[in-house]
Structure formats: structure tokens, C-alpha cells
Enzyme design. Structure first.
Site, short mmCIF file in Angstrom:
data_model
loop_
_atom_site.label_atom_id
_atom_site.label_comp_id
_atom_site.label_asym_id
_atom_site.label_seq_id
_atom_site.Cartn_x
_atom_site.Cartn_y
_atom_site.Cartn_z
N ASP A 58 0.92 -1.21 -0.29
CA ASP A 58 -0.04 0.08 0.04
C ASP A 58 0.99 1.21 -0.01
O ASP A 58 2.00 1.12 0.24
CB ASP A 58 -0.85 -0.13 1.20
CG ASP A 58 -1.78 1.26 1.45
OD1 ASP A 58 -2.26 1.73 0.49
OD2 ASP A 58 -1.79 1.60 2.33
N ASP A 72 -0.27 4.92 1.05
CA ASP A 72 -0.76 6.15 2.20
C ASP A 72 -0.47 5.18 3.50
O ASP A 72 -0.98 4.22 3.66
CB ASP A 72 -2.15 6.53 2.08
CG ASP A 72 -2.05 7.42 0.95
OD1 ASP A 72 -1.53 7.62 -0.18
OD2 ASP A 72 -3.32 8.02 0.76
#
EC number: 3.1.3.3
Length: 404
Positions: free
Chosen positions: A190, A192
């Protein structure tokens, strides 16, 4: 008639020769030079050095009849000349066979306490496992040790140790041992709050002056009042009219998570393929892909018309299910079996991806994610994931001294 088979190590007399004391160059060669005079064969060797003290064990076949006493005296005399101590134990055969079921247990502590180490070891024993070997992978930024365990299945061991780790506040990863650990791998993470410290939508919102409104929509999504796609559209609508020049400003504001560069650089040097999937925006992930030399990157795309953000996204939405779908797509394109993939994420929308991967790592994640992932890392250094893959700190530093 076939020739008689020679006796196997399990059937013959052996000697366990143990040397311990202050480490120095030449001890191993010296011991085996001493043993060579007695025509013994080597069955097993183990050597450990801790804070300058060495324990060297050699399991060898017994010497010809009548020579064992002389061998013992010679080894003790050599050890004394080296200011070492020696112990020699007679026995029969090799080490007992390791139990079925082989796993590697990596424990990360900051610090790693005696209490937590004892509890982890006791839990391994309670599952029917035996600790065959322990090896330190790193001493900073965390202490990381690896236990080689046999005699119990990987999944029940993982479940038992996840419960123990949560109680102790340490991070534990359990993977099956075997050749697959050396195979080609794919790591997908991922963006963020994982690869970077920021939430990209919040960086855009700061420039649009709508931080509070974006935060309100995010909170509604976390309460379950909106799904990811609904919340994404609602937040992006608040950016409508923003000048496209803000993209360069946001790119400059993005802060990589500590250890991110080291993680990616090391993985790439080892031949891993690395990708990112994000519920954020390609305007940022494409830049990260180029800067960090990533193999794959996929995110949502902010629509820009006549130099302005329209408040819409284009193309396929990258949501929770989409991240897992992209992991599978990247694995297929990379030619890597899904069980050889590693996924890293922090949020609920990463859960499908974490569960689909061979190893799912919850990185400084919310409790629901930590509980569902294969393992969790709760220190703010992304490169600690390397230790879960069996890569030592020394190997990382050695790679950095031989830049391409």
C-alpha cells in the site's frame, strides 16, 4: 550378490567434540587438523560466536580401536595451548531426526526482552514444536531473531504465536521453511501510511482548503456509513477547480516512511520485483514508481481538464477488492506464484490483498488489520520487513557498500 552396505552414522560410535573460549582466527582449522591425525570422519559441525566467545561443536566418527584415549588427550592438549576449554562426549550415531513440519519464526523486539523470548519459546514447545536453531538477524533498528522450528505445522504455530505476540507487544512472523524462501519473490505494498507517511488526499485537500470536509467524509467511511468508492468520490469532488499545478506541489510534500528506500533498494538487488497499489492517485504513484525504480504501480486517476481538477476520477477504481485483484495480476505478469508474494498494508481496504498473499504484513495497522494479517510490524521502520524474509542487517549493509 550385492556388496554389503557400510554402516550408517546412526549405527556407529561417534564423539561430540566441543571447544569453547575466546574466539580467534584459525580455531576451526586447528581443531580439525588435530582430529585429522586420527582418521575420523565429520558427521556434523556447529559454530556460534557471541560477544567474542566461540562454541565450536564437531560430531565425528570414533577413531580406530585403541586410539580414543590418545585422541582425547591430544585435543585437550591442543585446546589448552590455545587457552580454550574442551569437552568430549562418547555416543552412538548422528543427531536425532528433526520432526515433520518445518517453520521459521522471526521475532522483532524494540527491545526484545527476556520475558517475551521465554514466552515465545514456551508457546513453540506447547504446540509440539522443537527449536532446532536460533540466529540473530539484526540488532538495530530493532532486535530480530529467527527460530528454526520443527515438529509442528506452520499454520497452528502461526495462530498460537499471533496470540502470544499480541499479549507481549512483540512482532512475530511464521513462514514455512524450504526452498521457496530462496525463490523469486514479489512484494506489493500500500502507499498511504505504508510506503509514505502521508494520506495523499489530505495533501490535496490542504491546497484546496477543504481539510475539515475531507476528514469528515473519511470519518464517515470509517464508521461504515460509506464504502470506499463512495467516500473516494465524495472526497475528490471537494477538489474540483483546483489548479493542476498542485500535483507537483503534492509530489514534493510526500514523505517516505523511514526505511522505505532501504527496503526497496535491498529487495531489487536481491532480484525481487516490487510494486504498489493505492486507493490514492496515479499522479503520485507514477512519480514514486519512477523515483524508486518500482516494477508495478496502480492507483486511481484524478481527472484533469483544461489544467484543472474536475473533482472526478477516471478508470477502474482501486478499492479493497481491487487491491487483491491487482496483486494477482502483478504476480501473473511477474511469473511469481501467489504463495511467493508478500503484501504490506495498514488499513481495512488492504485486508483482501494481505490475505491473498503468501505473507501478509500489517504495518503499524489498525487492530482489526493486525488481527487478520499473517503478521504485524509495529515499529516505524519499513525496512524491518526484510527481517521477516530472512535477510540480515549485515546483508543489507554489505549490499550498500557494493553499489551498482
Amino acid at each position: 550378490m550385492s556388496a554389503p552396505q557400510p554402516p550408517q552414522p546412526a549405527d556407529i560410535p561417534t564423539l561430540l567434540v566441543k571447544i569453547f573460549g575466546k574466539d580467534r582466527p584459525g580455531l576451526t582449522a586447528g581443531l580439525f587438523d588435530t582430529l585429522a591425525a586420527y582418521s575420523v570422519d565429520v558427521v556434523d559441525i556447529e559454530q556460534v560466536v557471541t560477544r567474542g566467545r566461540i562454541v565450536l561443536c564437531a560430531l565425528v566418527t570414533a577413531p580406530p580401536a585403541g586410539l580414543e584415549g590418545d585422541l582425547r588427550a591430544t585435543v585437550h592438549s591442543w585446546a589448552e595451548s590455545m587457552k580454550m576449554q574442551a569437552e568430549i562426549i562418547s555416543g552412538i550415531g548422528d543427531n536425532r531426526p528433526r520432526g515433520l513440519g518445518r517453520s521459521l519464526v522471526t521475532v522483532l523486539g524494540h527491545p526484545l526482552t527476556s520475558e517475551s523470548t521465554a514466552a515465545i519459546a514456551a508457546r513453540i514447545t506447547a504446540t509440539g514444536g522443537n527449536i532446532d536453531r536460533i540466529f540473530r538477524l539484526a540488532k538495530y533498528p530493532v532486535t530480530a531473531v529467527e527460530f528454526a522450528v520443527s515438529g509442528t505445522g506452520t499454520e497452528p504455530l502461526r495462530t498460537a504465536l499471533a496470540i502470544e505476540a499480541a499479549k507481549l507487544g512483540v512482532d512475530v512472523a511464521v513462514v514455512a521453511a524450504g526452498l521457496h524462501r530462496r525463490a523469486q519473490r514479489l512484494v506489493v505494498m500500500d502507499v498511504d501510511s505504508t510506503l509514505i507517511q502521508d494520506e495523499v488526499i489530505e495533501l490535496f485537500a490542504a491546497h484546496a482548503g477543504c481539510e475539515a470536509e475531507v476528514a469528515e467524509v473519511t470519518a464517515a467511511a470509517m464508521r461504515g456509513e460509506l464504502d470506499f468508492e463512495q467516500s473516494l468520490h465524495a472526497r475528490v469532488e471537494l477538489l474540483a477547480g483546483l489548479d493542476a499545478s498542485v500535483v507537483d506541489k503534492v509530489r514534493a510534500e510526500v514523505r517516505l516512511t523511514p526505511g522505505a528506500r532501504t527496503l526497496i533498494r535491498t529487495l531489487k538487488r536481491l532480484g525481487y520485483q516490487v510494486g504498489v497499489v493505492s486507493g490514492g492517485f496515479t499522479q503520485v504513484t507514477d512519480d514514486l514508481k519512477e523515483r524508486l525504480g518500482l516494477d508495478f504501480a496502480q492507483a486511481n486517476t484524478l481527472e484533469i481538464v483544461d489544467g484543472k481538477l474536475t473533482g472526478k476520477v477516471t478508470g477502474e477504481i482501486v478499492d479493497r477488492a481491487g487491491k487483491a485483484r491487482l496483486l494477482r495480476r502483478f504476480a501473473k505478469e511477474a511469473g511469481v506464484p501467489l504463495e511467493q508474494t508478500v503484501a504490506i498494508g495498514d488499513g481495512a481496504n488492504d485486508l483482501d490483498m494481505l490475505n491473498a498473499a503468501g505473507l501478509g504484513v500489517a504495518f503499524n495497522a489498525k487492530p482489526v488489520v493486525r488481527e487478520a494479517a499473517h503478521t504485524a510490524v509495529n515499529v516505524p521502520f519499513l525496512d524491518t520487513v526484510l527481517y521477516l524474509l530472512g535477510i540480515t542487517r549485515e546483508e543489507v549493509e554489505a549490499a550498500d557498500t557494493h553499489l551498482d
